[in-house]
Structure formats: C-alpha cells, structure tokens
Design a protein around this motif. Sequence first.
Motif, PDB file in Angstrom:
ATOM      1  N   GLY A  47       5.116   4.503   3.195  1.00  0.00           N
ATOM      2  CA  GLY A  47       3.871   4.799   2.495  1.00  0.00           C
ATOM      3  C   GLY A  47       3.386   6.206   2.788  1.00  0.00           C
ATOM      4  O   GLY A  47       2.184   6.488   2.746  1.00  0.00           O
ATOM      5  N   TYR A  48       4.341   7.105   3.074  1.00  0.00           N
ATOM      6  CA  TYR A  48       3.969   8.488   3.372  1.00  0.00           C
ATOM      7  C   TYR A  48       3.617   9.229   2.088  1.00  0.00           C
ATOM      8  O   TYR A  48       4.326   9.136   1.085  1.00  0.00           O
ATOM      9  CB  TYR A  48       5.136   9.206   4.053  1.00  0.00           C
ATOM     10  CG  TYR A  48       4.873  10.685   4.320  1.00  0.00           C
ATOM     11  CD1 TYR A  48       4.183  11.083   5.449  1.00  0.00           C
ATOM     12  CD2 TYR A  48       5.308  11.663   3.425  1.00  0.00           C
ATOM     13  CE1 TYR A  48       3.926  12.421   5.691  1.00  0.00           C
ATOM     14  CE2 TYR A  48       5.053  13.003   3.656  1.00  0.00           C
ATOM     15  CZ  TYR A  48       4.369  13.382   4.790  1.00  0.00           C
ATOM     16  OH  TYR A  48       4.105  14.712   5.019  1.00  0.00           O
ATOM     17  N   VAL A  49       2.482   9.944   2.114  1.00  0.00           N
ATOM     18  CA  VAL A  49       2.075  10.782   0.993  1.00  0.00           C
ATOM     19  C   VAL A  49       1.900  12.201   1.506  1.00  0.00           C
ATOM     20  O   VAL A  49       1.184  12.445   2.479  1.00  0.00           O
ATOM     21  CB  VAL A  49       0.748  10.286   0.367  1.00  0.00           C
ATOM     22  CG1 VAL A  49       0.344  11.192  -0.789  1.00  0.00           C
ATOM     23  CG2 VAL A  49       0.898   8.854  -0.117  1.00  0.00           C
ATOM     24  N   TYR A  50       2.559  13.140   0.868  1.00  0.00           N
ATOM     25  CA  TYR A  50       2.508  14.541   1.264  1.00  0.00           C
ATOM     26  C   TYR A  50       1.101  15.098   1.080  1.00  0.00           C
ATOM     27  O   TYR A  50       0.543  15.062  -0.015  1.00  0.00           O
ATOM     28  CB  TYR A  50       3.503  15.336   0.424  1.00  0.00           C
ATOM     29  CG  TYR A  50       3.565  16.826   0.727  1.00  0.00           C
ATOM     30  CD1 TYR A  50       3.488  17.298   2.029  1.00  0.00           C
ATOM     31  CD2 TYR A  50       3.737  17.750  -0.301  1.00  0.00           C
ATOM     32  CE1 TYR A  50       3.570  18.654   2.306  1.00  0.00           C
ATOM     33  CE2 TYR A  50       3.820  19.104  -0.051  1.00  0.00           C
ATOM     34  CZ  TYR A  50       3.736  19.556   1.262  1.00  0.00           C
ATOM     35  OH  TYR A  50       3.817  20.888   1.515  1.00  0.00           O
ATOM     36  N   ASN A  51       0.525  15.595   2.138  1.00  0.00           N
ATOM     37  CA  ASN A  51      -0.815  16.173   2.106  1.00  0.00           C
ATOM     38  C   ASN A  51      -0.686  17.675   1.862  1.00  0.00           C
ATOM     39  O   ASN A  51      -0.587  18.479   2.786  1.00  0.00           O
ATOM     40  CB  ASN A  51      -1.542  15.896   3.428  1.00  0.00           C
ATOM     41  CG  ASN A  51      -3.003  16.258   3.370  1.00  0.00           C
ATOM     42  OD1 ASN A  51      -3.384  17.203   2.680  1.00  0.00           O
ATOM     43  ND2 ASN A  51      -3.824  15.516   4.097  1.00  0.00           N
ATOM     44  N   ASP A 131      -3.480  -7.352  -9.107  1.00  0.00           N
ATOM     45  CA  ASP A 131      -3.054  -7.712  -7.761  1.00  0.00           C
ATOM     46  C   ASP A 131      -3.814  -6.853  -6.760  1.00  0.00           C
ATOM     47  O   ASP A 131      -4.686  -6.079  -7.139  1.00  0.00           O
ATOM     48  CB  ASP A 131      -1.533  -7.509  -7.596  1.00  0.00           C
ATOM     49  CG  ASP A 131      -1.095  -6.112  -8.018  1.00  0.00           C
ATOM     50  OD1 ASP A 131      -1.761  -5.129  -7.628  1.00  0.00           O
ATOM     51  OD2 ASP A 131      -0.087  -6.002  -8.733  1.00  0.00           O
ATOM     52  N   GLU A 132      -3.493  -7.017  -5.492  1.00  0.00           N
ATOM     53  CA  GLU A 132      -4.204  -6.281  -4.452  1.00  0.00           C
ATOM     54  C   GLU A 132      -3.441  -5.034  -4.020  1.00  0.00           C
ATOM     55  O   GLU A 132      -3.643  -4.521  -2.922  1.00  0.00           O
ATOM     56  CB  GLU A 132      -4.467  -7.196  -3.251  1.00  0.00           C
ATOM     57  CG  GLU A 132      -5.502  -8.274  -3.554  1.00  0.00           C
ATOM     58  CD  GLU A 132      -6.052  -8.935  -2.301  1.00  0.00           C
ATOM     59  OE1 GLU A 132      -5.452  -8.733  -1.227  1.00  0.00           O
ATOM     60  OE2 GLU A 132      -7.069  -9.631  -2.401  1.00  0.00           O
ATOM     61  N   GLU A 133      -2.585  -4.509  -4.887  1.00  0.00           N
ATOM     62  CA  GLU A 133      -1.875  -3.281  -4.575  1.00  0.00           C
ATOM     63  C   GLU A 133      -2.705  -2.051  -4.919  1.00  0.00           C
ATOM     64  O   GLU A 133      -2.313  -0.936  -4.611  1.00  0.00           O
ATOM     65  CB  GLU A 133      -0.542  -3.235  -5.335  1.00  0.00           C
ATOM     66  CG  GLU A 133       0.517  -4.159  -4.769  1.00  0.00           C
ATOM     67  CD  GLU A 133       0.905  -3.813  -3.345  1.00  0.00           C
ATOM     68  OE1 GLU A 133       1.191  -2.638  -3.067  1.00  0.00           O
ATOM     69  OE2 GLU A 133       0.900  -4.723  -2.498  1.00  0.00           O
ATOM     70  N   GLY A 134      -3.837  -2.256  -5.582  1.00  0.00           N
ATOM     71  CA  GLY A 134      -4.627  -1.125  -6.045  1.00  0.00           C
ATOM     72  C   GLY A 134      -5.042  -0.158  -4.951  1.00  0.00           C
ATOM     73  O   GLY A 134      -5.081   1.046  -5.159  1.00  0.00           O
ATOM     74  N   LEU A 135      -5.364  -0.674  -3.761  1.00  0.00           N
ATOM     75  CA  LEU A 135      -5.829   0.180  -2.665  1.00  0.00           C
ATOM     76  C   LEU A 135      -4.841   0.232  -1.495  1.00  0.00           C
ATOM     77  O   LEU A 135      -5.145   0.826  -0.468  1.00  0.00           O
ATOM     78  CB  LEU A 135      -7.191  -0.314  -2.162  1.00  0.00           C
ATOM     79  CG  LEU A 135      -8.329  -0.314  -3.190  1.00  0.00           C
ATOM     80  CD1 LEU A 135      -9.620  -0.791  -2.545  1.00  0.00           C
ATOM     81  CD2 LEU A 135      -8.521   1.062  -3.802  1.00  0.00           C
ATOM     82  N   GLU A 136      -3.688  -0.369  -1.674  1.00  0.00           N
ATOM     83  CA  GLU A 136      -2.735  -0.422  -0.570  1.00  0.00           C
ATOM     84  C   GLU A 136      -2.279   0.969  -0.136  1.00  0.00           C
ATOM     85  O   GLU A 136      -2.089   1.226   1.058  1.00  0.00           O
ATOM     86  CB  GLU A 136      -1.531  -1.274  -0.962  1.00  0.00           C
ATOM     87  CG  GLU A 136      -0.518  -1.480   0.150  1.00  0.00           C
ATOM     88  CD  GLU A 136      -1.093  -2.175   1.376  1.00  0.00           C
ATOM     89  OE1 GLU A 136      -0.496  -2.023   2.460  1.00  0.00           O
ATOM     90  OE2 GLU A 136      -2.131  -2.856   1.259  1.00  0.00           O
ATOM     91  N   VAL A 137      -2.122   1.884  -1.086  1.00  0.00           N
ATOM     92  CA  VAL A 137      -1.699   3.239  -0.729  1.00  0.00           C
ATOM     93  C   VAL A 137      -2.745   3.922   0.142  1.00  0.00           C
ATOM     94  O   VAL A 137      -2.412   4.731   1.016  1.00  0.00           O
ATOM     95  CB  VAL A 137      -1.416   4.075  -2.002  1.00  0.00           C
ATOM     96  CG1 VAL A 137      -2.680   4.299  -2.822  1.00  0.00           C
ATOM     97  CG2 VAL A 137      -0.776   5.416  -1.648  1.00  0.00           C
ATOM     98  N   VAL A 138      -4.014   3.589  -0.049  1.00  0.00           N
ATOM     99  CA  VAL A 138      -5.074   4.153   0.784  1.00  0.00           C
ATOM    100  C   VAL A 138      -4.970   3.599   2.201  1.00  0.00           C
ATOM    101  O   VAL A 138      -5.129   4.332   3.185  1.00  0.00           O
ATOM    102  CB  VAL A 138      -6.458   3.846   0.182  1.00  0.00           C
ATOM    103  CG1 VAL A 138      -7.562   4.420   1.053  1.00  0.00           C
ATOM    104  CG2 VAL A 138      -6.555   4.407  -1.234  1.00  0.00           C
ATOM    105  N   ARG A 139      -4.703   2.307   2.312  1.00  0.00           N
ATOM    106  CA  ARG A 139      -4.549   1.711   3.640  1.00  0.00           C
ATOM    107  C   ARG A 139      -3.373   2.331   4.388  1.00  0.00           C
ATOM    108  O   ARG A 139      -3.481   2.655   5.575  1.00  0.00           O
ATOM    109  CB  ARG A 139      -4.337   0.195   3.520  1.00  0.00           C
ATOM    110  CG  ARG A 139      -4.336  -0.522   4.877  1.00  0.00           C
ATOM    111  CD  ARG A 139      -3.779  -1.929   4.769  1.00  0.00           C
ATOM    112  NE  ARG A 139      -2.369  -1.932   4.411  1.00  0.00           N
ATOM    113  CZ  ARG A 139      -1.385  -1.693   5.281  1.00  0.00           C
ATOM    114  NH1 ARG A 139      -1.654  -1.416   6.551  1.00  0.00           N
ATOM    115  NH2 ARG A 139      -0.133  -1.718   4.877  1.00  0.00           N
ATOM    116  N   ARG A 140      -2.268   2.514   3.683  1.00  0.00           N
ATOM    117  CA  ARG A 140      -1.095   3.109   4.328  1.00  0.00           C
ATOM    118  C   ARG A 140      -1.368   4.540   4.774  1.00  0.00           C
ATOM    119  O   ARG A 140      -0.820   5.007   5.772  1.00  0.00           O
ATOM    120  CB  ARG A 140       0.098   3.104   3.364  1.00  0.00           C
ATOM    121  CG  ARG A 140       0.646   1.725   3.025  1.00  0.00           C
ATOM    122  CD  ARG A 140       2.020   1.849   2.405  1.00  0.00           C
ATOM    123  NE  ARG A 140       2.406   0.658   1.669  1.00  0.00           N
ATOM    124  CZ  ARG A 140       2.508   0.575   0.357  1.00  0.00           C
ATOM    125  NH1 ARG A 140       2.234   1.644  -0.394  1.00  0.00           N
ATOM    126  NH2 ARG A 140       2.873  -0.538  -0.231  1.00  0.00           N
TER     127      ARG A 140
END
Length: 336
Positions: A47-51, A131-140
């Motif tokens: 779940g890495y997102v380049y900052n 589903d509950e994937e909407g905010l999962e990227v924020v949690r990761r």
Amino acid sequence: MSRRPTIVDVARVAGVSKSTVSNVLQNSPLVRAETRAAVERAMGELGYVYNRAAANLRGVDVGLIGLVINDLRNPFFTEFAASAQMAFAERGYATVIANTDETPEMQARVIASMIEHGVSGFLISPTYVDDEEGLEVVRRAGLPAMQVLRRIDHRTEVFPFATLDYEAGGRLATEHLLSLGTRRIAFVGGLENRPVTLERTAGYAAVMGEAGLPTFAVHGRPSRAFGRDMALRLHAEHPEIEAVLCFSDLVALGMLAGFAEAGVRVGRDVRLVGFDDIEEAALAWPQLTSVRCDVARFGREAAAAMLEWIGDGVQPQENRLAPVELIVRASSAGDV
C-alpha cells in the motif's frame, strides 16, 4: 503494517536496492521491465504511495489538508467546505479541495493523488461506495482522516465520523406540521436506502407512527428538478396530501416552483418544510421553513477536531452528532 510503508520496505519486499526503487519512482529508463514490475508489485502489496511533495520539499514543514467533497454543486456541501477551509487557513494550513461528483472512481483518484502530494490528513464527505475499500488506501498510508456528513467505513475507531442529528430534525419538522393540523404528510426526496435518507426519514416515520398516521414517501435524486416534478405529480395524483417534508432545501425549492406552476399556494393550500436551511431558504418566496443544520459551524468544528488530531495527536471521538433546530417561516406557517 501499522506505520506508513517506506521506500526501504518496498526495496526489501521486491528484493532490490533502495536506489533501484527510487529509479522506478522517477521513471528512469535504466530500470529493466521485470525489475520495475517487481517493485510495483511490492508497492501494491504494502500500500505504498509515492509522496512526490515530500520528495521535492525535503525538510520543509508543509501543512496541507485534503478536503474531499462529494458534491460541491450543492450549496450545503459548498458552505461546509468553505467554512472548513477558512478554519484550516486561520491555523496556517493550506487546503487541497476536490469535488468527487458522487463518483467512486473519482474519489479514489483524488485521494490517491492527495496522498502522493503529501497531505497531512483528510477531511472527507464521501460519495457512497459498495465496499469498505474506499478509505483503505488512507489507512495504509498512515494518515489521519475524518468522515463527515456521510459514513462509508464503519471502522470509526480508525476513521472518526461526525454528522448532524438528522433524525432529530425529521422529528422536529413532522411535529411542527402536525401541530398545524395537517395529517396527510409526505416525505419527498433522497436516494432510497442511503444512510442519510434513512436518517432524515427516521424522525418523520417515528412521529407519524406515534400519531397513528400512515407515511407516504417518494424518493429520488435531491435536486430542484426532482422537486418541481414531484410537486406537479402530487398535485395531480395525490391532492389529499396536506404537507410535505423534503429531504433537502434543493428539493423544497423545486417544489415551490412546481406548486406555483400548478396554482397551489404554499403555506396555505399545502405546507412545505425543507432540510439544511441554506441561505436561499430565507430568500425564497414564500420563505422556506427548514431544519437548520448550521453547516458553517459544523465545518469549523470538524476542522478544529482535525487540527487537534494532526497537531496534538488527540483523535476525535468515534461518533459525534451535532444538534439541529427548526426555523419556521411562511412556507409552513402561512403569514408569520
């Protein structure tokens, strides 16, 4: 992994060096295709997102808040966003505002982009997802995020939720209409089975049930056009309806126009109540009775809670209901 994954974590999982991961992130042509694929798989797993902003502004304290709004065309949400943005600005935080236009795909894109550009946290009035994937990227990503006005993720211990007491508003409005002597009261507007629709109809249904009266609800997109069409339809097909509680002021303003077109005198022939009390409610003719949510104050309070979380580590309460009140005007009470 509870903390936000780093470039070192990606390198470890991909089995490459940190510099190789960096070259992939910079789109270097020197990286082989199979190596790039391995790094991208590792990024997905973690779940890495380049900052990008952090990469460009090393050592700089950037106070940036992501403000994600489901429908900025609606004055209710516009007022919320403006109030929150101004509260953030007063504390030295810049705001990135995005309108998702009730589109889950757009919501996912803007959230990912904001994470990439280095926001410190999110204030999200979300569009509904299946589903509950909407905010999962924020949690990761390990970023604080509040859900406001709508809830799409029930993990409020992770994503605190703040909204307005819509059920109480529906109760106040219905009790008011009953006090005027009306008994055949309809509820108009709101997409069926959406949580906010259920909340706004709950008070109405409860009061009607307590009075031993039947409910009559017609659901649809909360717009002026829908309200106008419903006013014409009710006049033609259900002349017995004496009063209408609308899902929103936009629906009610549309009904004002539709009833005028049909020659129905609002405030006398039929009583009408809106919901939200946007500025135009007091400027309409006749002036619109509405459930005031004081969304400007709500926006400021939500921003303050978010800043306390970011700055002091004090997480907001998991669920918060802000109070509402009924503002009585001519559309329900006649000449007041």
